[in-house]
Scaffold this active site. Structure first.
Site, PDB file in Angstrom:
ATOM      1  N   ASP A  65       0.819  -1.203   0.087  1.00 55.72           N
ATOM      2  CA  ASP A  65      -0.068   0.009   0.016  1.00 55.72           C
ATOM      3  C   ASP A  65       0.909   1.290  -0.118  1.00 55.72           C
ATOM      4  O   ASP A  65       1.945   1.227  -0.204  1.00 55.72           O
ATOM      5  CB  ASP A  65      -1.137   0.102   1.271  1.00 55.72           C
ATOM      6  CG  ASP A  65      -0.375   0.257   2.417  1.00 55.72           C
ATOM      7  OD1 ASP A  65       0.896   0.386   2.799  1.00 55.72           O
ATOM      8  OD2 ASP A  65      -1.160   0.415   3.494  1.00 55.72           O
ATOM      9  N   CYS A 112       3.311  -3.200   4.037  1.00 52.44           N
ATOM     10  CA  CYS A 112       2.316  -1.889   4.236  1.00 52.44           C
ATOM     11  C   CYS A 112       3.365  -1.257   5.415  1.00 52.44           C
ATOM     12  O   CYS A 112       4.343  -1.208   5.954  1.00 52.44           O
ATOM     13  CB  CYS A 112       1.101  -2.294   4.777  1.00 52.44           C
ATOM     14  SG  CYS A 112       0.742  -3.066   6.300  1.00 52.44           S
ATOM     15  N   THR A 126       2.823  -1.009   8.853  1.00 55.02           N
ATOM     16  CA  THR A 126       3.289  -2.026   9.753  1.00 55.02           C
ATOM     17  C   THR A 126       3.534  -3.517   9.326  1.00 55.02           C
ATOM     18  O   THR A 126       4.035  -4.040  10.263  1.00 55.02           O
ATOM     19  CB  THR A 126       2.082  -2.080  10.913  1.00 55.02           C
ATOM     20  OG1 THR A 126       0.905  -2.336  10.269  1.00 55.02           O
ATOM     21  CG2 THR A 126       1.929  -0.866  11.531  1.00 55.02           C
ATOM     22  N   HIS A 138      10.278 -23.587   9.026  1.00 55.10           N
ATOM     23  CA  HIS A 138       9.291 -24.641   9.788  1.00 55.10           C
ATOM     24  C   HIS A 138       7.790 -24.267   9.491  1.00 55.10           C
ATOM     25  O   HIS A 138       6.863 -25.283   9.503  1.00 55.10           O
ATOM     26  CB  HIS A 138       9.378 -24.306  11.368  1.00 55.10           C
ATOM     27  CG  HIS A 138      10.564 -24.612  12.016  1.00 55.10           C
ATOM     28  ND1 HIS A 138      10.752 -24.620  13.376  1.00 55.10           N
ATOM     29  CD2 HIS A 138      11.613 -25.347  11.722  1.00 55.10           C
ATOM     30  CE1 HIS A 138      11.929 -25.178  13.694  1.00 55.10           C
ATOM     31  NE2 HIS A 138      12.110 -25.498  12.800  1.00 55.10           N
ATOM     32  N   HIS A 154       7.565 -30.821  10.594  1.00 58.10           N
ATOM     33  CA  HIS A 154       7.246 -29.565  10.189  1.00 58.10           C
ATOM     34  C   HIS A 154       6.053 -29.720   9.117  1.00 58.10           C
ATOM     35  O   HIS A 154       5.061 -28.823   9.103  1.00 58.10           O
ATOM     36  CB  HIS A 154       8.157 -28.602   9.757  1.00 58.10           C
ATOM     37  CG  HIS A 154       9.353 -28.396  10.788  1.00 58.10           C
ATOM     38  ND1 HIS A 154       8.722 -27.861  12.210  1.00 58.10           N
ATOM     39  CD2 HIS A 154      10.105 -28.912  10.730  1.00 58.10           C
ATOM     40  CE1 HIS A 154       9.828 -28.028  12.787  1.00 58.10           C
ATOM     41  NE2 HIS A 154      10.769 -28.560  12.412  1.00 58.10           N
TER      42      HIS A 154
HETATM   43  C1  RB5 Z   1      -1.897   3.268   6.425  1.00 52.70           C
HETATM   44  O1  RB5 Z   1      -1.952   4.223   7.205  1.00 52.70           O
HETATM   45  C2  RB5 Z   1      -1.529   1.895   7.427  1.00 52.70           C
HETATM   46  O2  RB5 Z   1      -2.848   1.671   8.272  1.00 52.70           O
HETATM   47  C3  RB5 Z   1      -1.260   0.676   6.700  1.00 52.70           C
HETATM   48  O3  RB5 Z   1      -0.121   0.764   5.757  1.00 52.70           O
HETATM   49  C4  RB5 Z   1      -0.855  -0.596   7.388  1.00 52.70           C
HETATM   50  O4  RB5 Z   1       0.068  -0.144   8.702  1.00 52.70           O
HETATM   51  C5  RB5 Z   1      -1.951  -1.146   8.017  1.00 52.70           C
HETATM   52  O5  RB5 Z   1      -1.858  -2.420   8.890  1.00 52.70           O
END
Ligand code: RB5
Length: 145
Positions: free
Chosen positions: A7, A64, A66, A97, A132
């Protein structure tokens, strides 16, 4: 062939991942997003995950902000084992694994240097099989319960 999905939060790091894969001579298919404009990560998680689940791509890399939202989304697709990794040990062990077929990373969590090392580890580590495999098969069975 490596499926790529990100994203806006992961867009910049994904450009670095692509340059790295180019340097390594590894083929990839980029499922977007294609700019830093705000967008919805499940859309791109699904496109890349379906390419891996169908066998069109062997592995996938998702990014993304996080790494959490895009990994949760990809793991909704049957056949996908997406592992969110922020260190090389986890990237190695999830291949050995869990036979993870997609790597997820958080661009707001990792520096570029570590992220590229995690990519290298994920792409060069083999599944151990054995006990595994039984556990991975049980994960697959959960998809049909
Ligand atoms: C976008 O702002 C953010 O929410 C997305 O990139 C991600 O971290 C969501 O889990």
């Amino acid at each position: 062939m490596i499926a790529l999905g990100c994203d806006h939060g992961g867009y910049e790091l994904m450009q670095a991942v692509k340059a790295h894969l180019d340097e390594l001579g590894l083929a990839y298919q980029d499922f977007g997003t294609f700019s830093a404009d705000s967008c919805d990560y499940p859309v791109y998680a699904e496109k890349a995950a379906r390419a891996v689940a169908s066998g069109a791509c062997d592995r996938g890399i998702l990014i993304c902000g996080t790494g959490i939202g895009i990994s949760i989304s990809a793991n909704k697709i049957k056949g996908i084992r997406a592992a969110l990794c922020s260190d090389c040990y986890s990237a190695e062990m999830t291949r050995r694994h869990n036979d993870a077929n997609m790597l997820a990373m958080g661009a707001r969590v990792l520096g570029e240097g570590l992220a590229l090392k995690i990519v290298d580890t994920f792409l060069t580590t083999d599944f151990e099989g054995g006990r595994h495999k039984r556990r991975v098969d049980l994960i697959t069975e959960l998809e049909n319960k």
